[in-house]
Design an enzyme around this catalytic site. Sequence first.
Site, PDB file in Angstrom:
ATOM      1  N   ASP A  43      23.807  -4.145  -6.358  1.00  0.00           N
ATOM      2  CA  ASP A  43      25.101  -3.538  -6.715  1.00  0.00           C
ATOM      3  C   ASP A  43      25.356  -3.679  -8.217  1.00  0.00           C
ATOM      4  O   ASP A  43      26.323  -3.130  -8.745  1.00  0.00           O
ATOM      5  CB  ASP A  43      26.251  -4.121  -5.883  1.00  0.00           C
ATOM      6  CG  ASP A  43      26.459  -5.607  -6.117  1.00  0.00           C
ATOM      7  OD1 ASP A  43      25.649  -6.249  -6.813  1.00  0.00           O
ATOM      8  OD2 ASP A  43      27.459  -6.142  -5.572  1.00  0.00           O
ATOM      9  N   SER A  44      24.417  -4.371  -8.922  1.00  0.00           N
ATOM     10  CA  SER A  44      24.440  -4.347 -10.386  1.00  0.00           C
ATOM     11  C   SER A  44      24.184  -2.928 -10.882  1.00  0.00           C
ATOM     12  O   SER A  44      24.287  -2.666 -12.084  1.00  0.00           O
ATOM     13  CB  SER A  44      23.404  -5.318 -10.963  1.00  0.00           C
ATOM     14  OG  SER A  44      22.131  -5.098 -10.400  1.00  0.00           O
ATOM     15  N   ASP A  82      21.598  -3.614  -1.341  1.00  0.00           N
ATOM     16  CA  ASP A  82      22.636  -4.629  -1.590  1.00  0.00           C
ATOM     17  C   ASP A  82      23.970  -4.123  -1.040  1.00  0.00           C
ATOM     18  O   ASP A  82      24.473  -3.081  -1.478  1.00  0.00           O
ATOM     19  CB  ASP A  82      22.723  -4.847  -3.106  1.00  0.00           C
ATOM     20  CG  ASP A  82      23.333  -6.180  -3.482  1.00  0.00           C
ATOM     21  OD1 ASP A  82      23.634  -6.985  -2.577  1.00  0.00           O
ATOM     22  OD2 ASP A  82      23.483  -6.412  -4.692  1.00  0.00           O
ATOM     23  N   LYS A 111      20.990  -7.118   1.609  1.00  0.00           N
ATOM     24  CA  LYS A 111      21.427  -8.402   1.034  1.00  0.00           C
ATOM     25  C   LYS A 111      22.945  -8.430   1.059  1.00  0.00           C
ATOM     26  O   LYS A 111      23.587  -7.384   0.864  1.00  0.00           O
ATOM     27  CB  LYS A 111      20.935  -8.545  -0.408  1.00  0.00           C
ATOM     28  CG  LYS A 111      21.490  -9.788  -1.105  1.00  0.00           C
ATOM     29  CD  LYS A 111      20.857 -10.013  -2.463  1.00  0.00           C
ATOM     30  CE  LYS A 111      21.557  -9.315  -3.606  1.00  0.00           C
ATOM     31  NZ  LYS A 111      22.978  -9.649  -3.792  1.00  0.00           N
ATOM     32  N   GLU A 113      26.492 -11.095  -0.051  1.00  0.00           N
ATOM     33  CA  GLU A 113      26.993 -12.316  -0.687  1.00  0.00           C
ATOM     34  C   GLU A 113      27.833 -13.124   0.299  1.00  0.00           C
ATOM     35  O   GLU A 113      28.658 -12.555   1.026  1.00  0.00           O
ATOM     36  CB  GLU A 113      27.854 -11.952  -1.912  1.00  0.00           C
ATOM     37  CG  GLU A 113      27.062 -11.302  -3.019  1.00  0.00           C
ATOM     38  CD  GLU A 113      27.893 -10.950  -4.253  1.00  0.00           C
ATOM     39  OE1 GLU A 113      29.055 -11.417  -4.372  1.00  0.00           O
ATOM     40  OE2 GLU A 113      27.382 -10.202  -5.102  1.00  0.00           O
ATOM     41  N   GLU A 179      22.154 -17.715  -6.986  1.00  0.00           N
ATOM     42  CA  GLU A 179      22.545 -17.180  -8.298  1.00  0.00           C
ATOM     43  C   GLU A 179      23.417 -18.191  -9.043  1.00  0.00           C
ATOM     44  O   GLU A 179      24.358 -18.766  -8.472  1.00  0.00           O
ATOM     45  CB  GLU A 179      23.307 -15.848  -8.151  1.00  0.00           C
ATOM     46  CG  GLU A 179      23.770 -15.331  -9.524  1.00  0.00           C
ATOM     47  CD  GLU A 179      24.196 -13.871  -9.571  1.00  0.00           C
ATOM     48  OE1 GLU A 179      24.187 -13.192  -8.526  1.00  0.00           O
ATOM     49  OE2 GLU A 179      24.550 -13.422 -10.686  1.00  0.00           O
TER      50      GLU A 179
HETATM   51  O1  KIV Z   1      22.886  -6.753  -7.873  1.00  0.00           O
HETATM   52  C1  KIV Z   1      22.112  -7.566  -8.378  1.00  0.00           C
HETATM   53  O2  KIV Z   1      21.431  -7.282  -9.381  1.00  0.00           O
HETATM   54  C2  KIV Z   1      22.019  -8.882  -7.753  1.00  0.00           C
HETATM   55  C3  KIV Z   1      21.189  -9.982  -8.361  1.00  0.00           C
HETATM   56  C4  KIV Z   1      21.115 -11.128  -7.451  1.00  0.00           C
HETATM   57  C5  KIV Z   1      19.823  -9.635  -8.797  1.00  0.00           C
HETATM   58  O3  KIV Z   1      22.609  -9.080  -6.751  1.00  0.00           O
END
Ligand code: KIV
Length: 261
Positions: A43-44, A82, A111, A113, A179
Amino acid sequence: MKWTVRKFRQHKGGAPLGLVTAYDYITARFAHRAGVPLILVGDSLATTALGHATTIPATMDAMIHHAEAVRRGAPDAIVVGDMPFLSYPTVPDALRNAGRFLREAGCDAVKLEGGVTKADVIAALVSEGIPVQAHIGLQPQSVKSTGYAVRGRSAEDADALRADLDAVVEAGAFSVVLEGVAPEVADDLTKRAPVPTIGVGAGWHCDAYYLVLADLLGLSDSQPPKFAKAYAHLADDAVAAISSYMAEVADLKYPDAAHSY
Ligand code: KIV
């Protein structure tokens, strides 16, 4: 070599792996050609590719759109989608949105959080056959409430991280992102985890590491985080190339006979 989630999980304790994020076909091709085993469509995307200040504006539709392109570019890597901000507040939301990553974008895993508080969501996804990469420590989607503070600097916080790790492993996560974690705590968590840990600003004791590809390639003109190492400076090359092109056009050197039909 074709990578699978199962093979990745079994790599625990093997030679550390360098992993990257990617958001489009061109950069996914770079990662594919370099043989990267696992690519995160992070999500970056919001900050790195779309110019936002935080990851919060990333939407499911945008993530799917970019994950599809990465999948096309990297057929052999594990592609992880993500889960963006507020796409998994409840189990039904999480199932619907994680399902989109697998069904629409062809991702292999998702993924998300969260530690103890997200264990029920992880367990529900895993029980439906969706591999989950957990993400504990500094959680950028919570930046409005927690800021970007490094985690694990007190004994209490290290205990909280151990509880998060145990919860996501128990829920069935196949790997865990650490992280912004103090290196000695990341070392302890890596020894404790039966699955690979993936460090991002978490020292040098993890089983694998993520670097945002734009940081690794030096593609951005914004200041990268302290842990990010640039292995190339492609933004400078790109600006120089565009400037050369503009100068040649102005000097009537391009287009020329060699570049015409
Ligand atoms: O979105 C992202 O880049 C991340 C990092 C952990 C690489 O979640």
